[in-house]
Design an enzyme around this catalytic site. Structure first.
Site, PDB file in Angstrom:
ATOM      1  N   GLU A 197       0.837  -1.206   0.000  1.00 19.84           N
ATOM      2  CA  GLU A 197       0.000   0.000   0.000  1.00 19.84           C
ATOM      3  C   GLU A 197       0.869   1.252   0.000  1.00 19.84           C
ATOM      4  OE1 GLU A 197      -2.875  -0.279   3.333  1.00 19.84           O
ATOM      5  OE2 GLU A 197      -2.110  -2.321   3.505  1.00 19.84           O
ATOM      6  N   LYS A 251       2.267   4.775   1.656  1.00 17.62           N
ATOM      7  CA  LYS A 251       2.513   5.311   2.999  1.00 17.62           C
ATOM      8  C   LYS A 251       2.245   6.810   2.955  1.00 17.62           C
ATOM      9  CE  LYS A 251       5.801   5.215   6.763  1.00 17.62           C
ATOM     10  NZ  LYS A 251       5.561   6.602   7.177  1.00 17.62           N
ATOM     11  N   ARG A 265      -2.621   9.498  17.215  1.00 18.17           N
ATOM     12  CA  ARG A 265      -1.744   8.417  17.608  1.00 18.17           C
ATOM     13  C   ARG A 265      -1.063   8.705  18.949  1.00 18.17           C
ATOM     14  NH1 ARG A 265       3.241   6.887  17.198  1.00 18.17           N
ATOM     15  NH2 ARG A 265       3.662   4.709  16.741  1.00 18.17           N
TER      16      ARG A 265
END
Length: 710
Positions: free
Chosen positions: A124, A126, A147
């Site tokens: 995928e 980034k 996060r």
DNA sequence: GATCCTCGAGTTCC
DNA sequence: CTCGAGGATC
């Protein structure tokens, strides 16, 4: 159910579907006017019957009130970081390791593990944005968090709700969604949206954002969701905490089915060859993408295999980020200036025409030394290639000869110190040139004072470069001892120094008055005596008196003859440096002065011995004989990297040493454990390469609690 | 004398 | 973090 209620529900579902088709699939199914009409109808209906308003109504994306602060929220499952690689070789090693582990875990047999195409990966993009986690309960978005440090993030639900592509309620997909779904993904801003936003900012005279990533970060952390709603944010989902049972690639399909935007560009590929193929395709497509990416991500597709591979520290073994090489840009080298360091080292620094590279504007870069300048063939006036090494430290890569102007000046190391005018010498076989001024040189004195006051030395909190400059300027401080005679009145005479700041500084100085011998010895700045050596010396000699009275010439001879114990790691160069330092009356006075102004530290008996002359003392063997417990980490060597969740690296090092372990700075075969936290970089890679065990902070605590390593 | 392991020193930007 | 050099070891 009333007709109005039914109508409202139909409108909500229809609007959500249209919005999904428009924003997420980029395939509008109805004209904008029709959407607007339906939206207004729902608004009117809700105004008439406020009890029909539901949290997933598209009219409710912007909550009414700004929040007062961003709440901290713990993550149910920690948000992980990824290992990373730049070179093809790193990726080949990753694939080889994956197969090796799967073999050891009994998932693959030897023949399968030898097949370079046996592992299927989901590849995928980034994204260069901000990682967030979205929590859906019974299909309803209930929480969004950043996060943070991986275990605790900030609650940004109010802002994420305003992002059009984030469904407030999951759509019915082909497969039913789990009752609780935690989606991991990235919030980002498209390049075109970023340009437009900056244009608006400029028109309004507001501050410009430096890049899409910063703009997205700033927008997501707003307190007022109405403000965030005006920022063109996007979102891509790339993972979920719940295993959905049929592989990473198919999971992304599921997420898409439930209305979540997923990577427009992903592939299922075989082995390292497939990964590298994907990487090269994306490299080509990169500049055509409407948003910034900083690499690609590979994950073992099979979820059962992912489980078998598990985690090292907080990074999954089944995934790796393959990053693009750091961006390189050209700019002009305006000048080469000389900096003088604590040891008198003259370091040439490139002054650059400010240039935007790797997310910030760079105007300075070190050139290290004369040889380096020659090697890179740079002159003042040259066009040079600049990049940010490891994405942080700016570096001049080389000069571009084709663009060299007719007139350039070659760099010549000055023969006199630019600060004090003393002679500059370059020892044979040494790369650095040094000012011989010593005390006389203001640059050396300033750096020396800063070194003394720094956190790892005597630790005077809040004493930075600016302040030291001022103190020297005002003639208040010449030598370390002078810090301890400062008064509030004297400090108040300095510019921009208020009563409160002065008191704070004095309190910090007072606190620094009681220190340790190791800190003090390090703080003195003796050549070749860094933090570690200072600790060794303090341990071996025990007192300042012993250190000062030692004849190091004699010691060097004894050492060479192998007659010493307890002085490992201290060789001829260091001994010579100590001899010269302690035989200098000026340095001795400096130490006497420190004692005089009330600096204190605990001392103990010397703990080294000459084997022939035996200077009596206890060492570890004696401790064992006297029945003291052997420390749990005795004989184990640790290296610390990254950011730990609870402890600072210094605290962790102290903790390890307190339990008998050693802490060193580089990973080698002899390293017993790598203690890794967030954002661990090259050391983690090195440890994996050498097969060094990697632990996290929790594992370390466990080791200590059990009184032995696992 | 070669090689490996550690430590010291210097450094950028916000 | 990275480079260079000191120290230990073979």
């Amino acid at each position: 159910m009333s007709a109005a209620r039914q109508r409202a529900q139909w409108l909500r579902e229809t609007l959500a579907r249209w919005s999904y088709q428009y924003h997420t699939l980029d395939e509008p199914s109805v004209p904008d006017a029709q959407y607007d009409q339906a939206y207004r109808e729902l608004q009117a209906l809700e105004a008439e019957h406020p009890d029909l308003i539901t949290p997933d109504s598209p009219t409710q994306r912007v909550g009414e009130k700004p929040v007062e602060f961003l709440k901290q929220v713990p993550h149910a499952t920690p948000m992980l970081s990824l290992g990373n690689g730049f070179e093809d070789q790193d990726i080949e090693q990753f694939d080889a390791r994956v197969r090796d582990w799967l073999l050891k875990a009994g998932v693959l047999n030897a023949a399968q593990a030898a097949d370079p195409l046996v592992v299927l990966y989901c590849a995928e993009l980034k994204y260069d944005g901000l990682a967030v986690t979205l929590r859906y309960e019974n299909g309803l978005l209930v929480q969004a968090a950043t996060r943070g440090d991986g275990s605790t993030g900030e609650d940004v639900t109010h802002n994420v709700r305003t992002i059009e592509v984030v469904p407030l309620r999951l759509l019915p997909g082909e497969r039913p969604h789990p009752e609780v779904l935690e989606v991991r993904g990235e919030v980002l801003m498209f390049n075109a949206d970023f340009e437009r936003l900056n244009q608006q900012q400029a028109e309004r005279g507001d501050k410009l954002f430096v890049n899409p990533r910063n703009a997205a970060a700033g927008s997501l952390r707003q307190l007022d969701p109405a403000l965030t709603a005006r920022r063109p944010l996007r979102f891509f989902a790339y993972g979920a905490n719940t295993k959905l049972g049929h592989g990473q690639f198919a999971m992304l399909d599921d997420l898409r089915g439930w209305g979540l935007p997923v990577s427009p560009r992903r592939a299922l590929v075989q082995g390292a060859a497939g990964l590298l193929d994907f990487y090269r395709q994306i490299q080509v497509e990169r500049k055509r993408l409407p948003f910034e990416i900083d690499g690609v991500v590979y994950k073992v597709n099979n979820e059962a295999w992912q489980d078998a591979l598990g985690f090292v520290a907080r990074a999954p073994r089944f995934a790796i980020a393959h990053k693009f090489p750091p961006q390189e840009v050209m700019t002009r080298l305006l000048d080469i200036e000389i900096q003088v360091g604590r040891t008198g080292a003259l370091t040439p620094v490139a002054r650059l025409d400010p240039v935007f590279v790797g997310g910030t504007t760079v105007s300075n870069a070190t050139l290290h030394n004369e040889d380096e300048i020659r090697r890179k063939d740079v002159h003042v006036g040259d066009m040079v290639v600049v990049r940010r090494a490891g994405d942080v430290i700016p570096e001049v890569v080389r000069a571009v000869a084709e663009f060299r102007p007719a007139q350039v000046t070659s760099f010549v190391m000055p023969t006199a110190c630019p600060v004090c005018g003393s002679e500059v010498v370059r020892e044979a076989n040494e790369a650095v040139a040094r000012c011989t001024g010593g005390f006389v040189c203001m640059a050396q004195r300033k750096q020396g004072l800063l070194h003394f006051a720094q956190r790892r030395a005597v630790m005077i909190d809040g004493l930075g470069e600016k302040l030291v400059d001022q103190l020297i300027e005002a003639n208040l401080v010449k030598a370390p001892a002078d810090f301890f005679t400062l008064s509030v009145e004297a400090l108040l005479r300095l510019e921009r120094m208020g009563q409160k700041s002065a008191e704070n500084l004095l309190a910090a100085i007072q606190a620094a008055r009681s220190t340790t011998l190791a800190r003090l010895v390090f703080g003195l700045g003796i050549r070749h005596v860094g933090e570690e050596t200072a600790r060794q010396l303090a341990l071996a000699f025990g007192s300042m008196k012993a250190l000062r009275e030692q004849d190091y010439t004699v010691l060097a001879q004894a050492k060479e003859a192998g007659q010493t114990q307890g002085l490992e790691g201290i060789g001829p160069e260091i001994l010579a440096s100590l001899q010269s330092y302690f035989s200098d009356p000026r340095q001795c006075k400096l130490i006497d002065d420190l004692r005089e102004v009330g600096v204190t530290w605990p001392e103990h008996e010397a703990r080294w011995k000459l084997e022939t002359l035996t200077q009596e003392n206890a060492d570890v063997d004696d401790l064992v004989q006297t029945g003291m417990a052997i420390p749990p980490l005795q004989g184990l060597s640790f290296v610390i990297t990254g950011t730990l969740p609870e402890l600072s690296r210094d605290q962790a090092a102290d903790l390890i040493r307190a339990h008998g372990g050693q802490v060193s700075s580089a990973v080698s075969k002899k390293t017993a454990y790598l203690l890794a936290g967030e954002a661990a970089g090259s050391k983690l890679a090195k440890a994996q390469e050498l097969g060094v065990k990697v632990i996290d902070e929790a594992a370390l605590r466990e080791m200590l609690a059990q009184g032995k390593p696992d």
